[in-house]
Design a protein around this motif. Structure first.
Motif, mmCIF file in Angstrom:
data_model
loop_
_atom_site.group_PDB
_atom_site.id
_atom_site.type_symbol
_atom_site.label_atom_id
_atom_site.label_comp_id
_atom_site.label_asym_id
_atom_site.label_seq_id
_atom_site.Cartn_x
_atom_site.Cartn_y
_atom_site.Cartn_z
ATOM 1 N N HIS A 13 17.945 58.049 1.755
ATOM 2 C CA HIS A 13 18.052 56.882 1.113
ATOM 3 C C HIS A 13 17.666 55.874 2.179
ATOM 4 C CE1 HIS A 13 19.588 53.667 -0.918
ATOM 5 N NE2 HIS A 13 20.209 53.033 0.259
ATOM 6 N N TYR A 37 14.025 46.105 -5.661
ATOM 7 C CA TYR A 37 14.441 47.155 -6.794
ATOM 8 C C TYR A 37 13.903 47.162 -8.013
ATOM 9 C CZ TYR A 37 18.427 49.396 -9.227
ATOM 10 O OH TYR A 37 19.263 50.367 -9.665
ATOM 11 N N GLU A 38 13.328 46.083 -8.359
ATOM 12 C CA GLU A 38 12.599 46.114 -9.767
ATOM 13 C C GLU A 38 11.185 46.735 -9.332
ATOM 14 O OE1 GLU A 38 11.915 42.097 -11.014
ATOM 15 O OE2 GLU A 38 14.025 41.934 -11.778
ATOM 16 N N THR A 41 11.789 50.313 -9.759
ATOM 17 C CA THR A 41 12.083 50.702 -11.094
ATOM 18 C C THR A 41 10.880 50.999 -11.719
ATOM 19 O OG1 THR A 41 14.390 49.265 -11.136
ATOM 20 C CG2 THR A 41 13.216 50.009 -13.268
ATOM 21 N N SER A 44 9.589 54.397 -10.218
ATOM 22 C CA SER A 44 10.044 55.471 -10.808
ATOM 23 C C SER A 44 9.386 55.868 -12.344
ATOM 24 C CB SER A 44 11.642 55.254 -11.094
ATOM 25 O OG SER A 44 11.778 54.436 -12.254
ATOM 26 N N THR A 78 10.756 56.509 -20.003
ATOM 27 C CA THR A 78 12.034 55.448 -20.188
ATOM 28 C C THR A 78 12.739 55.956 -21.732
ATOM 29 O OG1 THR A 78 10.886 53.936 -21.581
ATOM 30 C CG2 THR A 78 10.694 53.957 -19.057
ATOM 31 N N PHE A 102 17.220 51.750 -21.551
ATOM 32 C CA PHE A 102 15.946 52.187 -20.834
ATOM 33 C C PHE A 102 14.793 52.234 -21.812
ATOM 34 C CE2 PHE A 102 19.823 53.416 -18.692
ATOM 35 C CZ PHE A 102 19.070 53.245 -17.224
ATOM 36 N N PRO A 112 17.044 48.614 -16.616
ATOM 37 C CA PRO A 112 17.867 48.066 -15.705
ATOM 38 C C PRO A 112 18.075 49.109 -14.240
ATOM 39 C CG PRO A 112 19.155 49.217 -17.252
ATOM 40 C CD PRO A 112 17.688 49.039 -17.775
ATOM 41 N N THR A 113 17.706 50.022 -14.214
ATOM 42 C CA THR A 113 17.525 50.929 -13.188
ATOM 43 C C THR A 113 16.352 51.973 -13.128
ATOM 44 O OG1 THR A 113 18.805 52.746 -13.930
ATOM 45 C CG2 THR A 113 20.194 51.018 -13.022
ATOM 46 N N PRO A 114 16.092 52.344 -11.942
ATOM 47 C CA PRO A 114 15.054 53.427 -11.748
ATOM 48 C C PRO A 114 15.322 54.642 -12.492
ATOM 49 C CG PRO A 114 15.639 52.542 -9.581
ATOM 50 C CD PRO A 114 16.729 52.123 -10.517
#
Length: 176
Positions: A13, A37-38, A41, A44, A78, A102, A112-114
């Motif tokens: 991490h 963070y975006e 995402t 990913s 996704t 997703f 909203p998340t990876p």
């Protein structure tokens, strides 16, 4: 040897955060996301979309252009992530239309998340997308993708590569 799983995960991490911060600070400022963070995402999704390193920047370019135009990303990984354990190797048409947080066939923008763990190359691609005009891509069945500028070109590629799948079709290079 002797390293706990927690120690190993924390180290991974920290390395991810370090890479992300370094690449974020050198990014193109005109990208359609507001935070590391975006970018993670998007990285990913790129990670799951192709196994070919050479295609990552081009796939990133398609996604960035679509986001900038307000188009939905419409990417299968996704949908698969949103299906969870129901995914058995095939995406039924109804799942393309089923709303999950997703499913980028249904939602606007990024999920909203990876959806996966990423490597440095996918982060780099997300933050340094290839310039171009392609807005679509489809798997060729050999692990690579056919990129298209128009919906008509894309639909022809879908007919050629998806609707007439060969026996040796594979979604990832080297099998898979």
């Amino acid at each position: 040897r002797g390293t706990t799983d927690k120690t190993l995960l924390l180290r991974a991490h920290r390395m991810l955060q370090s890479e992300l911060e370094a690449l974020w600070s050198a990014r193109d400022k005109e990208l359609p996301f507001n935070s590391p963070y975006e970018a993670l995402t998007l990285a990913s999704i790129i990670e799951k979309e192709t196994g070919l390193a050479s295609e990552r920047p081009e796939i990133a370019g398609v996604f960035v252009r679509r986001l900038n135009l307000g188009m939905r990303m419409q990417t299968d990984p996704t949908v698969i992530y949103g299906m969870g354990d129901r995914y058995t190797g095939n995406i039924p048409r109804k799942d393309l239309r089923t709303a999950t947080a997703f499913n980028t066939y249904v939602i606007n923008g990024l999920p909203p998340t990876p959806i996966a763990t990423v490597g440095r190359e996918a982060i780099y691609a997300a933050l340094n997308p290839l310039e171009g005009t392609s807005l679509y891509f489809v798997a060729r069945g050999d692990g690579s993708h056919q990129f298209s500028e128009t919906l008509d070109q894309h639909n022809r590629a879908v007919r050629e590569y998806q609707l007439k799948r060969r026996g040796d079709y594979r979604s990832a290079p080297g099998g898979g």
